[in-house]
Design a protein around this motif. Structure first.
Motif, short mmCIF file in Angstrom:
data_model
loop_
_atom_site.label_atom_id
_atom_site.label_comp_id
_atom_site.label_asym_id
_atom_site.label_seq_id
_atom_site.Cartn_x
_atom_site.Cartn_y
_atom_site.Cartn_z
N LEU A 262 0.83 -1.20 0.00
CA LEU A 262 0.00 0.00 0.00
C LEU A 262 0.87 1.26 0.00
O LEU A 262 0.60 2.24 -0.70
N GLU A 263 1.96 1.21 0.77
CA GLU A 263 2.88 2.35 0.83
C GLU A 263 3.56 2.57 -0.52
O GLU A 263 3.75 3.72 -0.94
N GLU A 265 2.31 1.83 -3.42
CA GLU A 265 1.31 2.36 -4.35
C GLU A 265 1.11 3.85 -4.15
O GLU A 265 0.95 4.60 -5.13
N TYR A 266 1.13 4.29 -2.89
CA TYR A 266 1.00 5.72 -2.61
C TYR A 266 2.23 6.50 -3.07
O TYR A 266 2.14 7.65 -3.51
#
Length: 268
Positions: A262-263, A265-266
């Motif tokens: 998720l990190e 992707e951000y």
């Protein structure tokens, strides 16, 4: 013309257009499910009244075996003791026999408010805890005669041991339940890990205390000189603890990967 009301599921109060119920409707549903659970316990407690002599005979078998070698008896201290005892055992039978019904009613009341992922956790916890608890109770029953024999061995040779029926029932049930709960403890550890209260690292860090606790518990529950009996109880408890630690480690690893993904992707 307003649309006809949809047919609701049995046992559940009507819902609004968003699928939600008011506080009053929740209370009505809780009452209905509570009545079903109470009725099932009552009906099976009546059945338990007729089963009680056989169960009580099984529970007192260790005493009758010891009575062949020493002066020990089960006693009823007043006029209603035997009746009270039979009522207690019948209610216990009803509670255990009706457990699939009242557990279902509890889960049926709670699960509609949970997400799909939370439902999986709850049902996974339920279907893991019940077999472990029952297995622990069986182990508890296995060690009960040993513990009774040890305690009664302190009676002086020329004296007699008169055991109140109610006190004896309470002692046996508490011992069996204690071992059953000990077997379920790893499931609670996993549950705490799943909700983020404790990490796998913290669980593994306490492994020495876990082994010490399991050995002490087994030594107290099987205080005979037979080391095999103690190991039969201690080894499963230790294995369950490390099994819980492994499950927690896999869960933490999967959660860390998801967080890293998720990190990334951000950051992209």
């Amino acid at each position: 013309m307003s649309p006809s009301p949809t047919k609701e599921k049995a046992g559940r109060a009507p819902q609004d257009s968003d699928g939600r119920m008011s506080l009053g409707e929740h209370l009505i549903e809780l009452r209905n499910r509570g009545m079903i659970a109470a009725a099932s316990i009552l009906v099976l407690a009546v059945v338990g009244w007729f089963v009680e002599p056989y169960l009580w005979g099984t529970l007192t078998h260790p005493i009758y075996e010891l009575a062949k070698h020493q002066n020990v008896k089960i006693t009823y201290t007043n006029l209603t003791s035997a009746f009270d005892l039979r009522m207690q055992v019948s209610i216990y039978i009803g509670l255990v026999a009706a457990s699939p019904i009242w557990l279902y009613e509890i889960f049926a009341f709670l699960t509609p408010g949970l997400t799909g992922k939370e439902k999986r956790y709850v049902f996974g916890f339920f279907f893991t805890a019940i077999p472990l608890f029952l297995g622990g109770c069986l182990f508890g029953w296995y060690v009960t005669p040993h513990l009774i024999g040890v305690f009664l061995s302190f009676t002086p040779q020329n004296d007699a041991s008169y055991l109140g029926a109610g006190d004896y029932l309470s002692f046996v049930l508490k011992l069996i339940l204690a071992v059953g709960i000990a077997f379920v403890t790893p499931v609670f550890i996993v549950l705490l890990n799943m909700i983020g209260v404790i990490s796998a690292k913290a669980i593994l860090k306490a492994w020495r205390w876990a082994i010490l606790g399991a050995v002490i518990f087994a030594a107290l529950a099987t205080p005979s000189t037979d080391i095999i009996s103690m190991l039969i109880l201690a080894v499963p408890l230790i294995a369950l603890y490390f099994g819980a630690a492994l499950f927690a480690w896999l869960h933490d690893r999967r959660k860390a990967r998801a967080a890293a993904k998720l990190e990334a992707e951000y950051a992209a």
